[in-house]
Design a protein around this motif. Sequence first.
Motif, mmCIF file in Angstrom:
data_model
loop_
_atom_site.group_PDB
_atom_site.id
_atom_site.type_symbol
_atom_site.label_atom_id
_atom_site.label_comp_id
_atom_site.label_asym_id
_atom_site.label_seq_id
_atom_site.Cartn_x
_atom_site.Cartn_y
_atom_site.Cartn_z
ATOM 1 N N ALA A 132 0.827 -1.207 0.000
ATOM 2 C CA ALA A 132 0.000 0.000 0.000
ATOM 3 C C ALA A 132 0.861 1.256 0.000
ATOM 4 O O ALA A 132 0.566 2.231 -0.705
ATOM 5 C CB ALA A 132 -0.936 -0.006 1.204
ATOM 6 N N ALA A 133 1.935 1.246 0.777
ATOM 7 C CA ALA A 133 2.832 2.404 0.819
ATOM 8 C C ALA A 133 3.551 2.582 -0.514
ATOM 9 O O ALA A 133 3.719 3.714 -1.001
ATOM 10 C CB ALA A 133 3.837 2.238 1.955
ATOM 11 N N GLU A 134 3.993 1.479 -1.113
ATOM 12 C CA GLU A 134 4.675 1.569 -2.403
ATOM 13 C C GLU A 134 3.732 2.060 -3.504
ATOM 14 O O GLU A 134 4.112 2.883 -4.355
ATOM 15 C CB GLU A 134 5.252 0.201 -2.793
ATOM 16 C CG GLU A 134 6.397 -0.272 -1.916
ATOM 17 C CD GLU A 134 7.647 0.574 -2.096
ATOM 18 O OE1 GLU A 134 8.064 0.776 -3.259
ATOM 19 O OE2 GLU A 134 8.203 1.029 -1.087
ATOM 20 N N LEU A 166 3.567 5.696 -5.920
ATOM 21 C CA LEU A 166 3.427 5.699 -7.370
ATOM 22 C C LEU A 166 2.189 6.457 -7.828
ATOM 23 O O LEU A 166 1.888 6.516 -9.030
ATOM 24 C CB LEU A 166 3.347 4.253 -7.891
ATOM 25 C CG LEU A 166 4.594 3.389 -7.686
ATOM 26 C CD1 LEU A 166 4.289 1.933 -8.020
ATOM 27 C CD2 LEU A 166 5.749 3.892 -8.537
ATOM 28 N N GLY A 167 1.448 7.036 -6.878
ATOM 29 C CA GLY A 167 0.236 7.767 -7.226
ATOM 30 C C GLY A 167 -0.985 6.895 -7.353
ATOM 31 O O GLY A 167 -1.957 7.255 -8.012
ATOM 32 N N ALA A 198 11.273 -7.509 -4.332
ATOM 33 C CA ALA A 198 12.169 -7.408 -5.479
ATOM 34 C C ALA A 198 11.381 -7.465 -6.785
ATOM 35 O O ALA A 198 11.632 -6.677 -7.713
ATOM 36 C CB ALA A 198 13.211 -8.520 -5.438
ATOM 37 N N MET A 199 10.412 -8.360 -6.881
ATOM 38 C CA MET A 199 9.628 -8.489 -8.103
ATOM 39 C C MET A 199 8.758 -7.268 -8.329
ATOM 40 O O MET A 199 8.620 -6.780 -9.468
ATOM 41 C CB MET A 199 8.768 -9.753 -8.048
ATOM 42 C CG MET A 199 8.057 -10.068 -9.364
ATOM 43 S SD MET A 199 7.072 -11.596 -9.280
ATOM 44 C CE MET A 199 8.357 -12.825 -9.073
ATOM 45 N N PHE A 200 8.161 -6.743 -7.262
ATOM 46 C CA PHE A 200 7.314 -5.556 -7.411
ATOM 47 C C PHE A 200 8.126 -4.388 -7.951
ATOM 48 O O PHE A 200 7.702 -3.707 -8.898
ATOM 49 C CB PHE A 200 6.685 -5.189 -6.065
ATOM 50 C CG PHE A 200 5.815 -3.959 -6.137
ATOM 51 C CD1 PHE A 200 4.486 -4.063 -6.497
ATOM 52 C CD2 PHE A 200 6.336 -2.697 -5.877
ATOM 53 C CE1 PHE A 200 3.678 -2.929 -6.591
ATOM 54 C CE2 PHE A 200 5.550 -1.562 -5.965
ATOM 55 C CZ PHE A 200 4.214 -1.676 -6.331
ATOM 56 N N VAL A 225 1.285 11.544 -7.756
ATOM 57 C CA VAL A 225 2.165 11.072 -6.686
ATOM 58 C C VAL A 225 1.455 11.272 -5.359
ATOM 59 O O VAL A 225 0.847 12.310 -5.122
ATOM 60 C CB VAL A 225 3.501 11.839 -6.685
ATOM 61 C CG1 VAL A 225 4.353 11.441 -5.493
ATOM 62 C CG2 VAL A 225 4.266 11.602 -7.977
ATOM 63 N N ILE A 226 1.517 10.267 -4.489
ATOM 64 C CA ILE A 226 1.025 10.396 -3.119
ATOM 65 C C ILE A 226 2.213 10.226 -2.177
ATOM 66 O O ILE A 226 2.896 9.206 -2.224
ATOM 67 C CB ILE A 226 -0.044 9.343 -2.774
ATOM 68 C CG1 ILE A 226 -1.215 9.409 -3.750
ATOM 69 C CG2 ILE A 226 -0.549 9.551 -1.342
ATOM 70 C CD1 ILE A 226 -2.230 8.287 -3.560
ATOM 71 N N LEU A 227 2.466 11.223 -1.356
ATOM 72 C CA LEU A 227 3.522 11.137 -0.348
ATOM 73 C C LEU A 227 2.884 11.184 1.033
ATOM 74 O O LEU A 227 2.001 12.008 1.296
ATOM 75 C CB LEU A 227 4.531 12.284 -0.503
ATOM 76 C CG LEU A 227 5.384 12.260 -1.774
ATOM 77 C CD1 LEU A 227 6.369 13.411 -1.758
ATOM 78 C CD2 LEU A 227 6.128 10.941 -1.917
ATOM 79 N N SER A 228 3.348 10.318 1.908
ATOM 80 C CA SER A 228 2.757 10.194 3.236
ATOM 81 C C SER A 228 3.798 10.399 4.317
ATOM 82 O O SER A 228 4.991 10.118 4.116
ATOM 83 C CB SER A 228 2.120 8.810 3.411
ATOM 84 O OG SER A 228 1.135 8.577 2.433
#
Length: 424
Positions: free
Chosen positions: A27-29, A33-34, A159-161, A177-180
């Motif tokens: 979810a954070a990643e 990425l927006g 790694a795959m993601f 982009v979403i920054l938290s």
Amino acid sequence: MQTACILSIGTELTLGQTVDTNGAWLAAELAALGVRTVLHMTVADELEPLGQALRTVAERAEVVVATGGLGPTDDDLTRAAMARVLGAELVSDPDSLDQIRAFFAARGRLMPAQNAVQALIPEGARALPNTCGTAPGLAAVVGRTAVYCLPGVPFEMRAMFRREVAPAIQRAAAGAVILSSTLRTTGLPESEVGARLQDLMVRGRNPEVGTTAALGIIGVRINATGRTIAEAEALRDAVEAEVRVRLGDAVFGRNEETLADAVGELLRVRRATVSVAESCTGGLIGALLTDVPGSSAYFRGGVIAYANHVKVDVLGVPEGLLAAEGAVSATVAEALARGAARVLQSDYAVSVTGVAGPGGGSVEKPVGLVYTGLHTPEATVAERHQFGSDAPRDAIRQRAAWVALDRLRRALRPGLGQPAATGG
């Protein structure tokens, strides 16, 4: 802005035998990425429920990331479930099969026959190479939704993601982009934090502001959306600064920073040392302090003074004081802190004594009653706290440890005010 669903697959997850750390990380990643995650779902290793779960999440968002169920055993059913959803046959992917064989060969072993099943993919889907394991991932389109199935092993999944999935999502995310960030506070109840930030927490506002609570630690979560990283950063940083102004001394850290981190930094700046004397917390404060790398520069040590004779023989608490006031008292908390500072030769010391329960309470001294002592170069003082007679033992101990650390934090910062009263 794109939306996403995260599907965590595994009977060990649905039964609570394993904690799902993959979902939070993904979810954070995705947010970075927006892509906003709108649903987390967990499903057991059963073919029909798994297929239904895949159909459900594919209808809810533009991106689905699933983890788990790609191993070589009979209960790894993600491949078969995806084939059902797509109405396709499973076929062997030659590149994946070669990669699995190479994985074993690099370790001086022949590939077990059962691992060949991991090279099966639904016809029309695409295999995602696994550079650090034997389970290839899958990429497919279900209706309008891009579905990515990744291994459940966290380091393989991450790694795959990052290598296969993130670039594809980023290309389709239209630059959003979403920054938290999270500001961590203590000393104010959640209701007071909410009142001070009420206008910032209006739904639909950008940045989005919300709170989370855990045993007296209130997190203020800020999610900023922008067309670029710089724009999102500017929005987030402006709200962070405003939250700090409104909450003042209650803010002790950002993101993963802990009370022990804050205390450690202040001790380093002051070139001061600390020790602990613990009764009901049983060493928890010392453990929190030593969780911080480099804490040997300022932490002298601690005494777990559970039995009264340890309080007397090691820390010098007068027997008459224990007889008159009892171990759970302000005067004993002060004596414990003074004793720790003297015996361990530290500038500061904190102590805790209380009734953590579930038994041992009385009308005068109920379960949840805790006294924290604080010794500084100027004085030794104690405070009374009531964390609730119905609170679990571990919650009382954790809150007591955090309150003791916060008292030390405030003592180490000139002019830092005292926190609000800590009730049940």
